[in-house]
Write a protein that holds these residues in place. Sequence first.
Motif, PDB file in Angstrom:
ATOM      1  N   GLY A  21     -51.218 -24.263 -82.144  1.00  0.00           N
ATOM      2  CA  GLY A  21     -52.037 -23.312 -82.577  1.00  0.00           C
ATOM      3  C   GLY A  21     -53.797 -23.480 -82.567  1.00  0.00           C
ATOM      4  N   LYS A  52     -58.220 -14.527 -77.361  1.00  0.00           N
ATOM      5  CA  LYS A  52     -56.894 -15.082 -76.526  1.00  0.00           C
ATOM      6  C   LYS A  52     -57.414 -14.874 -75.231  1.00  0.00           C
ATOM      7  CE  LYS A  52     -52.203 -13.432 -76.739  1.00  0.00           C
ATOM      8  NZ  LYS A  52     -51.603 -14.787 -77.066  1.00  0.00           N
ATOM      9  N   TYR A  59     -59.830 -23.622 -83.697  1.00  0.00           N
ATOM     10  CA  TYR A  59     -59.035 -22.568 -83.724  1.00  0.00           C
ATOM     11  C   TYR A  59     -59.518 -21.452 -82.922  1.00  0.00           C
ATOM     12  CZ  TYR A  59     -56.418 -24.739 -87.455  1.00  0.00           C
ATOM     13  OH  TYR A  59     -55.423 -25.660 -88.159  1.00  0.00           O
ATOM     14  N   ASN A 100     -52.511 -26.227 -77.784  1.00  0.00           N
ATOM     15  CA  ASN A 100     -51.754 -24.955 -77.503  1.00  0.00           C
ATOM     16  C   ASN A 100     -50.615 -25.015 -78.389  1.00  0.00           C
ATOM     17  OD1 ASN A 100     -51.843 -22.448 -76.393  1.00  0.00           O
ATOM     18  ND2 ASN A 100     -49.954 -22.878 -75.352  1.00  0.00           N
ATOM     19  N   GLU A 147     -45.600 -23.312 -73.290  1.00  0.00           N
ATOM     20  CA  GLU A 147     -46.847 -24.139 -73.703  1.00  0.00           C
ATOM     21  C   GLU A 147     -47.920 -24.080 -72.452  1.00  0.00           C
ATOM     22  OE1 GLU A 147     -47.571 -24.090 -76.731  1.00  0.00           O
ATOM     23  OE2 GLU A 147     -45.452 -24.198 -77.306  1.00  0.00           O
TER      24      GLU A 147
END
Length: 167
Positions: free
Chosen positions: A108, A150, A146, A105, A3
């Motif tokens: 999600g 990335k 969300y 994180n 994480e």
Amino acid sequence: MQEIFNRRSIRRYENKTVTDEQIEQLLRAAMYAPSAGNEQPWHFVVIKDRETLNRIMKIHPYTQMLREASLAIIPCADTSKVKYNGVFWPQDMAASIQNILLQANGIGLGTCWCGVYPREELMAPLSEIIDLPKGVNPFAVVAVGYPAEKGMAGDRFKREKVHYEKW
């Protein structure tokens, strides 16, 4: 540790709703942060209202990701009862925000921490927007949603920045 290693600032979000249960998970994580003298100066204002998010973007130039984020969490410090001459509450607040980022994180979600304190030109108008009482200071704006991107994970460990015993 994953994480910690995989957490990145996210500035693009999907059009999906963060649930009340997820928000509570983030806030619970925040409130488990270490705090000098167990002061726990934190309060959290959760903003979902699109008009309010837009107002925040107008006063804080680095919060443009709120256009897509599901919500913002504004960690605020009640400095009316702080200990130790008010020296440590900023560290407490930073620790609570780090816990939000890591928890998000882990479930999600993506986040982006946008600093506010100690910049009075951001603190005063933000305090007005969210109607903070006297003695309570906005510390940051944390975008939550969300991720639609990335973040790039890379090795940040730099051995040359580690010193033992002396510099």
